[in-house]
Design a protein around this motif. Structure first.
Motif, PDB file in Angstrom:
ATOM      1  N   VAL A 144       0.847  -1.194   0.000  1.00 58.07           N
ATOM      2  CA  VAL A 144       0.000   0.000   0.000  1.00 58.07           C
ATOM      3  C   VAL A 144       0.880   1.240   0.000  1.00 58.07           C
ATOM      4  O   VAL A 144       2.063   1.195   0.361  1.00 58.07           O
ATOM      5  CB  VAL A 144      -0.948   0.037   1.220  1.00 58.07           C
ATOM      6  CG1 VAL A 144      -1.982  -1.076   1.157  1.00 58.07           C
ATOM      7  CG2 VAL A 144      -0.157  -0.050   2.529  1.00 58.07           C
ATOM      8  N   THR A 145       0.285   2.370  -0.378  1.00 57.96           N
ATOM      9  CA  THR A 145       1.022   3.635  -0.393  1.00 57.96           C
ATOM     10  C   THR A 145       0.826   4.439   0.886  1.00 57.96           C
ATOM     11  O   THR A 145       1.616   5.333   1.165  1.00 57.96           O
ATOM     12  CB  THR A 145       0.600   4.493  -1.595  1.00 57.96           C
ATOM     13  OG1 THR A 145      -0.820   4.703  -1.551  1.00 57.96           O
ATOM     14  CG2 THR A 145       0.950   3.810  -2.908  1.00 57.96           C
ATOM     15  N   LEU A 146      -0.224   4.141   1.650  1.00 55.98           N
ATOM     16  CA  LEU A 146      -0.460   4.809   2.927  1.00 55.98           C
ATOM     17  C   LEU A 146      -0.263   3.796   4.057  1.00 55.98           C
ATOM     18  O   LEU A 146      -0.902   2.745   4.063  1.00 55.98           O
ATOM     19  CB  LEU A 146      -1.878   5.390   2.988  1.00 55.98           C
ATOM     20  CG  LEU A 146      -2.196   6.486   1.972  1.00 55.98           C
ATOM     21  CD1 LEU A 146      -3.661   6.893   2.076  1.00 55.98           C
ATOM     22  CD2 LEU A 146      -1.287   7.700   2.177  1.00 55.98           C
ATOM     23  N   ALA A 159       9.580  -0.059  -0.651  1.00 55.59           N
ATOM     24  CA  ALA A 159      10.205   0.672  -1.763  1.00 55.59           C
ATOM     25  C   ALA A 159       9.804   2.132  -1.693  1.00 55.59           C
ATOM     26  O   ALA A 159       8.826   2.502  -1.037  1.00 55.59           O
ATOM     27  CB  ALA A 159       9.789   0.077  -3.105  1.00 55.59           C
ATOM     28  N   ALA A 160      10.568   2.962  -2.369  1.00 53.87           N
ATOM     29  CA  ALA A 160      10.225   4.363  -2.567  1.00 53.87           C
ATOM     30  C   ALA A 160       9.930   4.572  -4.045  1.00 53.87           C
ATOM     31  O   ALA A 160      10.628   4.037  -4.905  1.00 53.87           O
ATOM     32  CB  ALA A 160      11.376   5.270  -2.121  1.00 53.87           C
ATOM     33  N   VAL A 260       7.743  11.859  -3.411  1.00 52.49           N
ATOM     34  CA  VAL A 260       8.111  10.438  -3.343  1.00 52.49           C
ATOM     35  C   VAL A 260       7.165   9.716  -2.387  1.00 52.49           C
ATOM     36  O   VAL A 260       7.010  10.118  -1.232  1.00 52.49           O
ATOM     37  CB  VAL A 260       9.570  10.253  -2.878  1.00 52.49           C
ATOM     38  CG1 VAL A 260       9.930   8.774  -2.847  1.00 52.49           C
ATOM     39  CG2 VAL A 260      10.520  11.025  -3.779  1.00 52.49           C
ATOM     40  N   ASP A 261       6.525   8.675  -2.887  1.00 50.29           N
ATOM     41  CA  ASP A 261       5.675   7.823  -2.055  1.00 50.29           C
ATOM     42  C   ASP A 261       6.480   6.658  -1.509  1.00 50.29           C
ATOM     43  O   ASP A 261       7.361   6.123  -2.190  1.00 50.29           O
ATOM     44  CB  ASP A 261       4.502   7.272  -2.869  1.00 50.29           C
ATOM     45  CG  ASP A 261       3.461   8.332  -3.167  1.00 50.29           C
ATOM     46  OD1 ASP A 261       3.313   9.270  -2.362  1.00 50.29           O
ATOM     47  OD2 ASP A 261       2.795   8.235  -4.212  1.00 50.29           O
ATOM     48  N   ALA A 289      14.572  -1.891  -3.140  1.00 45.22           N
ATOM     49  CA  ALA A 289      14.951  -1.220  -1.902  1.00 45.22           C
ATOM     50  C   ALA A 289      15.019   0.284  -2.149  1.00 45.22           C
ATOM     51  O   ALA A 289      15.716   0.751  -3.042  1.00 45.22           O
ATOM     52  CB  ALA A 289      16.288  -1.746  -1.402  1.00 45.22           C
ATOM     53  N   GLY A 290      14.289   1.027  -1.367  1.00 46.51           N
ATOM     54  CA  GLY A 290      14.279   2.480  -1.523  1.00 46.51           C
ATOM     55  C   GLY A 290      15.461   3.121  -0.824  1.00 46.51           C
ATOM     56  O   GLY A 290      16.190   2.488  -0.069  1.00 46.51           O
TER      57      GLY A 290
END
Length: 291
Positions: A144-146, A159-160, A260-261, A289-290
């Protein structure tokens, strides 16, 4: 003990809201689905309010639907426990947003080719559906992004992913006027993503809603097709752009600040991941990997 097939029919009917679609999904006749619901109602009382083009659950129907979710979760946990030690055989289930999904799925297929005993089940979905699917044990892994705040979940950074302004190749984009002349290609998250990015790069301008909309597409893998054809620009996550098969036809317009999320990995916290899921994450994490 309620008949498991009756429960499957009821749960699918509650999700789809239509007897015909439910029968098609379960490979049953419509009469069979109706009979299953009738048998349940004989035991439990009215479960559905039938209206033209709409089905509504009664309180008993809602209670039964929750019971169906509990039964499905228990069944999945049993299967996981029985086969958790199988590293290279069995199902791995992952649900994710479409952008990261476009980048993940080819790597999942590579892993399955290396280990033919694995079965990869991957679904593209928005954040809320991902959250519900992991909590209800329908998928073992989710992205998810949140970041959710739920003690039932184990949450870790995966991840970023920056948002990118993507325009047709060769088109000069130096100002807000250039964006106005080109026009915007919208998509389901387009307005929100464009608002977040453009409000930071062009803080004195009126925003994406003032730009002419040159098209709309709800299929993430096709969003860049009209951009590549010179019809407009769009704002999309980086992994969606990297998956586009004609990179020479588009360009990323760089600028500051970046937006950037963070993509968050979810799984249920109450029990350990299966060995198969651990194998999948070991395969995927190095490439995502962010910073």
């Amino acid at each position: 003990m309620l008949n498991p097939q009756w429960l499957r029919s009821f749960a699918a009917l509650a999700e789809l809201g239509n007897f015909t679609r439910t029968a098609e999904r379960l490979d049953l006749t419509q009469a069979a689905v109706s009979q299953h619901v009738q048998r349940l109602e004989e035991r439990l009382g009215p479960l559905l309010i039938r209206r033209p083009r709409q089905l509504e659950l009664t309180p008993a129907g809602k209670a039964l639907l929750a019971y169906c979710a509990d039964v499905a979760g228990a069944d999945q946990r049993l299967q996981q426990r029985l086969s958790a030690a199988e590293t290279t055989r069995g199902e791995v289930s992952l649900i994710s947003p479409g952008s990261i999904g476009l980048a993940l799925y080819p790597q999942l297929l590579q892993l399955q080719q290396a280990y033919p005993g694995l079965s990869i089940r991957h679904r593209f979905a928005p954040d809320q559906e991902v959250l519900d699917a992991v909590l209800e044990n329908r998928f073992e892994l989710g992205l998810v992004t949140l970041r959710p705040d739920d003690q039932r979940l184990s949450v870790s950074r995966f991840a970023a992913e920056p948002l990118e302004l993507v325009a047709p190749a060769g088109v000069a984009i130096r100002s807000w006027t250039d964006l106005q002349q080109l026009g915007f290609i919208d998509h389901p998250d387009g307005q929100a993503m464009a608002s977040r990015l453009l409000s930071r790069r062009f803080p004195d301008e009126p925003g994406v809603r003032s730009l002419p909309c040159k098209g709309y597409i709800n299929q993430i893998s096709l969003i860049l097709e009209p951009v590549a054809g010179g019809l407009g620009f769009t704002i999309i996550p980086r992994y969606a752009r990297l998956a586009f098969t004609r990179p020479d036809a588009i360009q990323v317009i760089s600028g500051e600040p970046e937006v950037v999320d963070t993509l968050w990995l979810l799984h249920r916290a109450e029990w350990p991941l299966s060995a198969r899921a651990e194998l999948v994450l070991q395969h995927l994490r190095p490439g995502f990997a962010g910073p």
